[in-house]
Motif scaffolding. Structure first.
Motif, short mmCIF file in Angstrom:
data_model
loop_
_atom_site.label_atom_id
_atom_site.label_comp_id
_atom_site.label_asym_id
_atom_site.label_seq_id
_atom_site.Cartn_x
_atom_site.Cartn_y
_atom_site.Cartn_z
N ALA A 283 1.07 -1.40 -0.32
CA ALA A 283 0.20 -0.13 0.28
C ALA A 283 0.74 0.98 0.15
O ALA A 283 0.47 2.27 -0.33
CB ALA A 283 -0.92 -0.62 1.40
N SER A 284 1.96 0.92 0.55
CA SER A 284 2.46 2.40 -0.03
C SER A 284 3.67 2.80 -0.83
O SER A 284 3.91 3.55 -0.70
CB SER A 284 4.31 2.32 1.57
N THR A 285 3.03 2.74 -2.03
CA THR A 285 3.09 2.17 -3.50
C THR A 285 2.86 4.35 -3.32
O THR A 285 3.90 4.32 -4.38
CB THR A 285 3.38 1.36 -4.47
N LEU A 286 1.99 3.72 -3.23
CA LEU A 286 1.35 5.14 -3.84
C LEU A 286 1.76 6.51 -3.48
O LEU A 286 1.82 7.73 -3.96
CB LEU A 286 -0.14 5.44 -3.10
N ALA A 287 3.03 5.99 -2.48
CA ALA A 287 3.86 8.15 -2.43
C ALA A 287 4.52 7.33 -2.76
O ALA A 287 5.90 8.64 -2.96
CB ALA A 287 4.28 7.38 -0.93
N GLN A 288 5.64 6.66 -3.99
CA GLN A 288 5.87 6.53 -4.78
C GLN A 288 5.82 6.75 -6.62
O GLN A 288 6.11 6.42 -6.98
CB GLN A 288 6.81 5.30 -5.17
N THR A 289 4.61 6.83 -6.28
CA THR A 289 3.26 6.91 -7.84
C THR A 289 3.24 8.08 -7.97
O THR A 289 2.16 9.37 -7.34
CB THR A 289 1.92 6.02 -7.39
N GLY B 299 2.69 12.93 -6.17
CA GLY B 299 2.61 13.83 -6.77
C GLY B 299 1.25 13.66 -8.20
O GLY B 299 0.42 12.73 -8.18
N LEU B 300 0.43 14.91 -8.25
CA LEU B 300 -0.53 14.66 -8.28
C LEU B 300 -1.07 15.76 -9.94
O LEU B 300 -0.83 16.87 -9.23
CB LEU B 300 -1.50 14.51 -7.30
N ALA B 301 -1.06 14.91 -10.80
CA ALA B 301 -1.84 16.42 -11.87
C ALA B 301 -3.08 16.08 -12.51
O ALA B 301 -3.84 15.50 -12.83
CB ALA B 301 -0.64 16.18 -13.77
N LEU B 302 -4.29 16.80 -12.68
CA LEU B 302 -5.44 17.38 -12.80
C LEU B 302 -5.52 17.75 -13.59
O LEU B 302 -5.28 18.90 -14.08
CB LEU B 302 -6.15 18.23 -11.05
N SER B 303 -7.16 17.70 -14.51
CA SER B 303 -7.60 17.76 -15.55
C SER B 303 -8.80 17.13 -15.99
O SER B 303 -9.63 16.28 -14.88
CB SER B 303 -6.61 17.10 -16.64
N THR B 304 -9.30 17.01 -16.93
CA THR B 304 -10.59 17.17 -16.95
C THR B 304 -10.85 15.87 -17.32
O THR B 304 -10.10 15.32 -18.28
CB THR B 304 -11.41 18.37 -17.88
N ASP B 305 -11.57 15.09 -17.93
CA ASP B 305 -11.85 14.26 -18.53
C ASP B 305 -11.61 14.14 -19.88
O ASP B 305 -11.58 12.97 -20.21
CB ASP B 305 -13.25 13.36 -18.49
N LEU B 306 -11.89 15.22 -20.34
CA LEU B 306 -12.11 15.04 -21.52
C LEU B 306 -10.68 15.79 -21.89
O LEU B 306 -9.98 15.08 -23.63
CB LEU B 306 -12.48 16.63 -22.24
N HIS B 307 -9.94 16.12 -21.18
CA HIS B 307 -8.13 16.66 -21.55
C HIS B 307 -7.26 15.10 -21.79
O HIS B 307 -7.07 14.79 -22.66
CB HIS B 307 -7.90 17.44 -20.69
#
Length: 297
Positions: free
Chosen positions: A65-71, A98-106
């Motif tokens: 579960a700790s893999t999320l911190a490397q994702t 890290g997190l990159a947010l965008s639209t479902d369209l993009h």
């Protein structure tokens, strides 16, 4: 592997949330599906679905579960073209590196064309369209179930229920399709149909879409009329995209293959098959963010 970097792509829609996990070399490790992830309708449910899909992908890959911190995650969601909803999602204390947010369209456009250049029409629970060209994005439709989404699964379901109710009132003709709808819901008059749908979600209305197309393909006049109206709108939407002269145009989503034969002939000839899925496009987004962060170090 403590030093390994992973990339997660998530496509969140009105019916489901799909995730794809890859390693740094681009190898597919796992895919998963969770519940609806539309923050406009329910932010907490969207976050819960995203977390469930993420955790399940990690588990299916046999990773801790700790893999999320490397994702590094790229997430595309309906409604993030609206500043308020994008801001609320950016406030999320996520578990990723890290997190990159965008639209479902993009993300869908990135995946469909494997680049920042192209155009798509999404036809699923909802409907919307985008052109990506010269580092600019032009979005059309996608105004939500109450205000738009014409030609979508939810819209087809809504039109079906409306037609059935008006046929009970003697205002519109019935047909074998409407009779099948009544059998589907076990109703012989309007009351149970109204009770069932007064508070129905778009996803619930969209469950009727396969039945609409089944009867439309059999030339049922009511089902065909509903499909033709939706297809006419989607053809007009595609024409608007083509006015930007994109390199490629694709239709994607759960109903894309069903609606294509009903589109205007010139639109059908303009269509190209998508290269990859929206969640693969979300991974492209995540990798871009990772590269930016790496250069900044």
């Amino acid at each position: 592997m403590p030093n390994q970097t992973y990339f997660l792509g998530i496509d969140g829609g009105g019916s489901k949330c799909k995730a794809r996990l890859e390693d740094a070399q681009g190898n597919l490790l796992a895919e998963s599906i969770a519940g609806p992830a539309n923050p406009v309708r329910d932010r907490q449910l969207a976050l819960s679905s995203i977390q469930q899909a993420s955790q399940e992908a990690i588990e299916l890959a046999g990773l801790p579960a700790s893999t999320l911190a490397q994702t590094y995650a790229g997430i595309g969601l309906a409604g993030l073209n609206l500043p308020y909803y994008k801001n609320t999602m950016q406030e999320w204390q996520h578990p990723f590196a890290g997190l990159a947010l965008s639209t479902d369209l993009h993300i869908a456009c990135l995946g469909a064309h494997n680049s920042d250049s192209g155009a798509i029409v999404i036809v699923g629970t909802g409907s919307s369209a985008i052109v990506c060209k010269d580092a600019e994005q032009f979005e059309y439709g996608g105004h939500g179930f109450l205000l738009g989404d014409k030609g979508s699964g939810a819209w087809f379901g809504l039109q079906t229920v409306r037609w059935a109710l008006e046929s009970f009132d003697g205002i519109k003709p019935s047909s074998p399709f409407i009779e099948a709808v009544c059998r589907f819901f076990g109703c012989t008059d309007a009351a149970p149909l109204v009770e069932k749908h007064l508070a129905s979600s778009p996803a619930e209305f969209a469950k009727l879409a396969p039945l609409v197309f089944e009867y439309a393909e059999q030339q049922d006049p009511v089902a065909a009329a509903i499909v033709q109206e939706g297809a006419a709108y989607l053809s007009a939407l595609a024409q608007q995209l083509l006015s930007h002269k994109p390199q490629r145009l694709a239709f994607i989503g759960g109903l894309a293959h069903k609606i294509q034969p009903w589109l205007d002939e010139d639109i059908q000839h303009s269509l190209r098959a998508p290269f990859q899925s929206p969640e693969s496009g979300a991974i492209i987004l995540a990798r871009k963010q990772f590269q930016v962060l790496e250069k900044a170090l």
